[in-house]
Design a protein around this motif. Structure first.
Motif, short mmCIF file in Angstrom:
data_model
loop_
_atom_site.label_atom_id
_atom_site.label_comp_id
_atom_site.label_asym_id
_atom_site.label_seq_id
_atom_site.Cartn_x
_atom_site.Cartn_y
_atom_site.Cartn_z
N PRO A 121 0.78 -1.24 0.00
CA PRO A 121 0.00 0.00 0.00
C PRO A 121 0.81 1.29 0.00
N VAL A 122 2.10 1.22 0.28
CA VAL A 122 2.91 2.44 0.26
C VAL A 122 3.45 2.75 -1.13
N LEU A 123 3.30 1.83 -2.08
CA LEU A 123 3.91 2.00 -3.40
C LEU A 123 2.90 2.58 -4.39
N GLY A 124 3.27 3.68 -5.01
CA GLY A 124 2.44 4.31 -6.02
C GLY A 124 3.16 4.37 -7.35
N TYR A 125 2.58 5.12 -8.28
CA TYR A 125 3.19 5.26 -9.59
C TYR A 125 2.86 6.63 -10.16
N MET A 126 3.62 7.02 -11.18
CA MET A 126 3.43 8.31 -11.85
C MET A 126 4.00 8.20 -13.26
N ASN A 127 3.98 9.27 -14.03
CA ASN A 127 4.59 9.32 -15.36
C ASN A 127 4.36 8.03 -16.15
N ARG A 128 3.18 7.94 -16.75
CA ARG A 128 2.83 6.75 -17.50
C ARG A 128 2.35 7.12 -18.89
N SER A 129 2.39 6.15 -19.80
CA SER A 129 1.90 6.38 -21.15
C SER A 129 1.31 5.11 -21.72
N LEU A 130 0.36 5.29 -22.61
CA LEU A 130 -0.28 4.20 -23.34
C LEU A 130 -0.25 4.60 -24.82
N THR A 131 0.27 3.71 -25.65
CA THR A 131 0.40 4.01 -27.09
C THR A 131 -0.09 2.82 -27.90
N ILE A 132 -0.84 3.09 -28.96
CA ILE A 132 -1.18 2.02 -29.90
C ILE A 132 -0.83 2.47 -31.31
N VAL A 133 -0.37 1.49 -32.11
CA VAL A 133 0.00 1.74 -33.50
C VAL A 133 -0.54 0.57 -34.32
N GLN A 134 -1.26 0.87 -35.39
CA GLN A 134 -1.77 -0.19 -36.25
C GLN A 134 -0.64 -0.71 -37.13
N LEU A 135 -0.48 -2.03 -37.14
CA LEU A 135 0.56 -2.66 -37.96
C LEU A 135 0.03 -3.12 -39.31
N SER A 136 -1.22 -3.61 -39.32
CA SER A 136 -1.85 -4.04 -40.58
C SER A 136 -3.35 -4.11 -40.41
N HIS A 137 -4.06 -4.26 -41.49
CA HIS A 137 -5.54 -4.35 -41.46
C HIS A 137 -5.97 -5.76 -41.17
#
Length: 137
Positions: A121-137
Motif C-alpha cells: 500500500p505504500v507503493l504508487g506510480y506516476m509518469n505513465r503512457s499508453l500508445t497504440i499503432v496499427q501494424l496491418s488491417h
C-alpha cells in the motif's frame, strides 16, 4: 496507419485489486483513434493488428523494502485483460520504470487501456503512457 497515445503525470496509489490507470494528457491521434468517455482508454476505429505499449514509473517509497515491493499492471481490451486472464500482468519494481509491449488483433470499437494493483500500500506510480499503432488491417 492508425495511432494514438495517452499520458498521465499525477501520483497514484493503487489498491490490491486491479483498477483502471488514469490518464490526463492526450497525445497525437490519427483520425481513426479516439479517446473513451472516461479519458482513460483509446478507442480503435478500424479492425486490424495493433502494437500496444504501456509504460509506467513506480514512485520510490521513502524506505526501501527488503521484500522489494512491486506493482502489477495489465493491458486491457474492453475493460478485461487483453489475453483473457490476469496472469498476463507484468511487474514494476519499486524505484524503476517498466514498459510492456504486445501485438493483438483488435476490432473496430475496442477500447484499450491499462489496469494496475499492488499488495504494497505504500507503493504508487506516476509518469505513465499508453500508445497504440496499427501494424496491418
Amino acid at each position: 496507419m492508425a495511432y494514438g497515445s495517452l499520458r498521465g503525470v499525477s501520483v497514484e496509489t493503487p489498491g490490491s485489486t486491479f483498477t483502471s490507470v488514469p490518464f490526463s494528457i492526450v497525445g497525437p491521434l490519427s483520425p481513426t483513434i479516439t479517446v473513451s468517455a472516461t479519458g482513460n482508454e483509446l478507442v480503435v476505429g478500424e479492425s486490424g493488428i495493433y502494437q500496444i505499449t504501456i509504460s509506467i514509473n513506480a514512485e520510490a517509497t521513502t524506505d526501501p523494502d527488503p521484500d522489494e515491493p512491486y506493482l502489477d499492471a495489465i493491458i486491457t481490451n474492453n475493460g478485461a485483460p487483453i489475453f483473457g486472464d490476469t496472469t498476463t500482468f507484468f511487474k514494476i519494481a519499486n524505484r524503476s520504470s517498466s514498459s510492456f509491449v504486445v501485438q493483438a488483433t483488435l476490432a473496430a470499437g475496442d477500447t484499450i487501456g491499462a489496469s494496475i494493483s499492488t499488495d504494497f500500500p505504500v507503493l504508487g506510480y506516476m509518469n505513465r503512457s499508453l500508445t497504440i499503432v496499427q501494424l496491418s488491417h
